[in-house]
Design a protein around this motif. Structure first.
Motif, PDB file in Angstrom:
ATOM      1  N   LEU A 177     -80.458  -8.993 -59.703  1.00 56.58           N
ATOM      2  CA  LEU A 177     -79.056  -8.805 -59.325  1.00 56.58           C
ATOM      3  C   LEU A 177     -78.564  -9.918 -58.393  1.00 56.58           C
ATOM      4  N   ARG A 178     -79.404 -10.310 -57.440  1.00 53.38           N
ATOM      5  CA  ARG A 178     -79.002 -11.393 -56.524  1.00 53.38           C
ATOM      6  C   ARG A 178     -78.734 -12.672 -57.306  1.00 53.38           C
ATOM      7  N   SER A 179     -79.614 -12.967 -58.258  1.00 54.56           N
ATOM      8  CA  SER A 179     -79.428 -14.168 -59.083  1.00 54.56           C
ATOM      9  C   SER A 179     -78.144 -14.075 -59.904  1.00 54.56           C
ATOM     10  N   PHE A 180     -77.904 -12.891 -60.467  1.00 57.32           N
ATOM     11  CA  PHE A 180     -76.704 -12.678 -61.275  1.00 57.32           C
ATOM     12  C   PHE A 180     -75.445 -12.897 -60.448  1.00 57.32           C
ATOM     13  N   TYR A 181     -75.414 -12.330 -59.243  1.00 58.93           N
ATOM     14  CA  TYR A 181     -74.223 -12.466 -58.401  1.00 58.93           C
ATOM     15  C   TYR A 181     -74.070 -13.878 -57.834  1.00 58.93           C
ATOM     16  N   SER A 230     -65.177  -3.202 -69.292  1.00 57.21           N
ATOM     17  CA  SER A 230     -66.502  -3.383 -69.897  1.00 57.21           C
ATOM     18  C   SER A 230     -66.604  -4.679 -70.699  1.00 57.21           C
ATOM     19  N   SER A 231     -65.492  -5.123 -71.302  1.00 52.41           N
ATOM     20  CA  SER A 231     -65.543  -6.359 -72.089  1.00 52.41           C
ATOM     21  C   SER A 231     -65.791  -7.566 -71.186  1.00 52.41           C
ATOM     22  N   THR A 232     -65.157  -7.580 -70.003  1.00 49.60           N
ATOM     23  CA  THR A 232     -65.383  -8.672 -69.046  1.00 49.60           C
ATOM     24  C   THR A 232     -66.819  -8.642 -68.534  1.00 49.60           C
ATOM     25  N   ASP A 233     -67.291  -7.447 -68.215  1.00 47.72           N
ATOM     26  CA  ASP A 233     -68.672  -7.308 -67.735  1.00 47.72           C
ATOM     27  C   ASP A 233     -69.668  -7.820 -68.774  1.00 47.72           C
ATOM     28  N   ALA A 234     -69.429  -7.506 -70.047  1.00 49.39           N
ATOM     29  CA  ALA A 234     -70.325  -7.955 -71.118  1.00 49.39           C
ATOM     30  C   ALA A 234     -70.281  -9.482 -71.255  1.00 49.39           C
ATOM     31  N   LEU A 235     -69.103 -10.066 -71.131  1.00 51.42           N
ATOM     32  CA  LEU A 235     -68.972 -11.527 -71.216  1.00 51.42           C
ATOM     33  C   LEU A 235     -69.704 -12.210 -70.058  1.00 51.42           C
ATOM     34  N   TRP A 236     -69.608 -11.628 -68.878  1.00 48.35           N
ATOM     35  CA  TRP A 236     -70.297 -12.190 -67.717  1.00 48.35           C
ATOM     36  C   TRP A 236     -71.816 -12.156 -67.914  1.00 48.35           C
ATOM     37  N   ARG A 261     -82.633  -6.827 -68.839  1.00 46.93           N
ATOM     38  CA  ARG A 261     -83.002  -5.409 -68.818  1.00 46.93           C
ATOM     39  C   ARG A 261     -82.708  -4.796 -67.448  1.00 46.93           C
ATOM     40  N   ASP A 262     -82.963  -5.562 -66.387  1.00 47.27           N
ATOM     41  CA  ASP A 262     -82.649  -5.082 -65.042  1.00 47.27           C
ATOM     42  C   ASP A 262     -81.150  -4.857 -64.875  1.00 47.27           C
ATOM     43  N   LEU A 263     -80.346  -5.814 -65.357  1.00 48.44           N
ATOM     44  CA  LEU A 263     -78.892  -5.664 -65.268  1.00 48.44           C
ATOM     45  C   LEU A 263     -78.421  -4.445 -66.066  1.00 48.44           C
ATOM     46  N   SER A 264     -78.994  -4.250 -67.234  1.00 44.02           N
ATOM     47  CA  SER A 264     -78.590  -3.113 -68.073  1.00 44.02           C
ATOM     48  C   SER A 264     -78.924  -1.791 -67.394  1.00 44.02           C
ATOM     49  N   ARG A 265     -80.048  -1.751 -66.713  1.00 45.41           N
ATOM     50  CA  ARG A 265     -80.450  -0.516 -66.031  1.00 45.41           C
ATOM     51  C   ARG A 265     -79.427  -0.134 -64.954  1.00 45.41           C
ATOM     52  N   VAL A 266     -78.976  -1.128 -64.196  1.00 48.12           N
ATOM     53  CA  VAL A 266     -77.978  -0.866 -63.156  1.00 48.12           C
ATOM     54  C   VAL A 266     -76.651  -0.498 -63.796  1.00 48.12           C
ATOM     55  N   TYR A 267     -76.275  -1.224 -64.835  1.00 50.28           N
ATOM     56  CA  TYR A 267     -74.966  -0.987 -65.461  1.00 50.28           C
ATOM     57  C   TYR A 267     -74.899   0.400 -66.107  1.00 50.28           C
TER      58      TYR A 267
END
Length: 304
Positions: free
Chosen positions: A83-87, A4-10, A34-40
């Motif tokens: 999500l596409r932008s994030f990845y 979770s710490s790595t995910d938060a840093l990303w 907010r979209d990323l948080s919803r998926v996470y």
């Protein structure tokens, strides 16, 4: 389980990327996160792996769950875009090697038809109750919105030189900085004339805006929306009264009478006729109503 710490840093790095490299507004960045948080949140609820190991199959499942919870197709479409932008960002940084959102499509939403008023509703709404300055201004705005199909942003940008009452026309600056000249109906011309006569009570002579507040400054779009909602309540109009509903009514009524889609496209300032075509669905609904009432073999029985 995820780190979770790595995910938060990303996610924090992605936020900085949106702000500093993409120069997105705070409002847009907020929606992405907010979209990323919803998926996470869904990942954690189902005890699935984090961003580094998220698979296309897992993501399809999450989208299905969210859709089942009532999240609309439009919201899911935006979420997948985030999500596409994030990845893409994670791949660019060599933190992951895959983009699980690339091949996933959001469920389709049913197309919502624009809400309109019928002519009788509009005639009742546009009956001016008095000649108070505030009333004169508000009804001039409503008459012009319906008469010429303006967007509220176009209405508040109007300057006095944009309106030619002798020629019954108005020049508006629309989307994409495109200018178009539109006709103004007789009743709208009269309403604007009545308003401009008393506008100097509120505004200094050098104020060029057509529609001003009581403090003499150009009106904001929000102020126009609030005033129209106010008159909708006062008049007891069925459904909400807002600027775009008057624009929709203008388009629907013109198309209903003329059946000229290209003309309606020009009047509305749509760059793509597919945007205008939604009004053909409204027109078809009207035709079906007429058909069912008029055709001997289509009318319902009296006891139906």
């Amino acid at each position: 389980m995820s780190d979770s710490s790595t995910d938060a840093l990303w996610q924090l790095a992605f936020k900085r990327y949106l702000e500093t490299e993409k120069h997105y507004s705070a409002h847009t960045v907020k929606h992405y996160l907010r979209d990323l948080s919803r998926v996470y949140e869904q990942l954690e609820l189902e005890q699935l792996s984090g961003w580094a190991s998220l698979t296309e199959k897992q993501l399809r499942h999450i989208i299905s769950v969210l859709h089942g919870q009532g999240v609309s197709g439009r919201s899911l479409h935006r979420l997948l875009s985030s999500l596409r932008s994030f990845y893409r960002f994670l791949v660019r940084e060599n933190w992951v090697s895959h983009n699980p959102a690339l091949a996933i499509q959001a469920p389709k939403s049913s197309k919502r038809l624009p809400k309109t008023f019928d002519p009788d509703q509009l005639n009742e709404l546009l009956k001016r109750p008095d000649d108070e300055p505030l009333t004169l201004r508000d009804f001039a705005m409503m008459e012009l919105l319906y008469s010429s199909g303006l967007r509220v942003s176009e209405l508040v940008q109007l300057n006095q030189q944009d309106i030619d009452l002798a020629d019954a026309s108005v020049r508006v600056l629309g989307k994409g900085q495109k200018t178009r000249v539109l006709p103004i109906g007789r009743l709208a011309v009269q309403a604007i004339e009545d308003w401009l006569k008393i506008k100097p009570l509120w505004a200094k002579s050098q104020e060029d805006a057509v529609f001003v507040s009581q403090s003499g400054r150009r009106l904001s779009t929000r102020s126009v929306e609030l005033r129209l909602a106010h008159w909708g309540r006062i008049k007891g109009t069925q459904g909400q009264v807002y600027p775009h509903r008057l624009r929709h009514s203008f388009a629907s009524h013109i198309l209903e009478s003329s059946h000229d889609l290209r003309a309606v496209q020009e009047l509305l300032g749509h760059s793509d006729i597919s945007t205008t075509q939604i009004y053909t669905h409204l027109d078809f609904q009207h035709l079906m109503s007429v058909y069912e009432q008029a055709h001997p073999r289509a009318r319902r029985k009296a006891d139906d």
